[in-house]
Design an enzyme around this catalytic site. Sequence first.
Site, PDB file in Angstrom:
ATOM      1  N   ARG A  66       0.819  -1.220   0.000  1.00 57.84           N
ATOM      2  CA  ARG A  66       0.000   0.000   0.000  1.00 57.84           C
ATOM      3  C   ARG A  66       0.847   1.261   0.000  1.00 57.84           C
ATOM      4  O   ARG A  66       0.397   2.310  -0.458  1.00 57.84           O
ATOM      5  CB  ARG A  66      -0.987  -0.022   1.164  1.00 57.84           C
ATOM      6  CG  ARG A  66      -2.093  -1.061   0.972  1.00 57.84           C
ATOM      7  CD  ARG A  66      -3.105  -1.040   2.105  1.00 57.84           C
ATOM      8  NE  ARG A  66      -2.477  -1.244   3.387  1.00 57.84           N
ATOM      9  CZ  ARG A  66      -2.445  -2.399   4.054  1.00 57.84           C
ATOM     10  NH1 ARG A  66      -3.036  -3.463   3.555  1.00 57.84           N
ATOM     11  NH2 ARG A  66      -1.853  -2.498   5.229  1.00 57.84           N
ATOM     12  N   GLU A 103       5.870 -10.571  14.264  1.00 62.48           N
ATOM     13  CA  GLU A 103       5.277 -11.105  15.491  1.00 62.48           C
ATOM     14  C   GLU A 103       5.480 -12.613  15.588  1.00 62.48           C
ATOM     15  O   GLU A 103       5.758 -13.153  16.638  1.00 62.48           O
ATOM     16  CB  GLU A 103       3.779 -10.769  15.506  1.00 62.48           C
ATOM     17  CG  GLU A 103       3.057 -11.196  16.752  1.00 62.48           C
ATOM     18  CD  GLU A 103       1.594 -10.820  16.710  1.00 62.48           C
ATOM     19  OE1 GLU A 103       0.829 -11.464  17.436  1.00 62.48           O
ATOM     20  OE2 GLU A 103       1.228  -9.905  15.959  1.00 62.48           O
TER      21      GLU A 103
END
Length: 182
Positions: A66, A103
């Site tokens: 994006r 993560e």
Amino acid sequence: MTSTQSTQDLLLSRIRDVPDYPRPGVMFKDITPLLADPEAFTALTDALAELCLRHGATKIVGLEARGFILAAPVAVRAGLGFIPVRKAGKLPGATLSQTYDLEYGSAEIEVHAEDLRADDRVLVIDDVLATGGTAEASLELIRRAGAQVVGVAVLMELGFLDGRARLERALHGAPLDALITV
């Protein structure tokens, strides 16, 4: 109401909350309504182009995916070159790569080795600052290419994820600009 406040209000009004996406408990911030609105997309492009000029950027790096959508029109508006930072294996030719932790696991990004030079002053643009891992890795790539980082600019900062603290350490005094913080 200030111009900055009215721009922030316009941008916020075009960002849609999508609950439980991509998994339960996550509130996804969807920017596609903003991109579909020419007034809001122009306001965003203008605000980011102004930051490029203020920071003296000579090149803009957009982060996959994006970040490409935002950075390319900003580069055109500001009259600057656009450099894509992509996921590993997506760029042909000689590249510099940087691995970073996620993560759960790791990822790798790349830039064409010849796209940045020592006299380049680079502003990194992305849509969202979350944990700051991708942006931090891009700063390392830019510096390894020999260019100077003049800042990072994002449409939206997810303040509750504390990516700002991580990224500010990596910026070495260069500014971090978020048009909106949620």
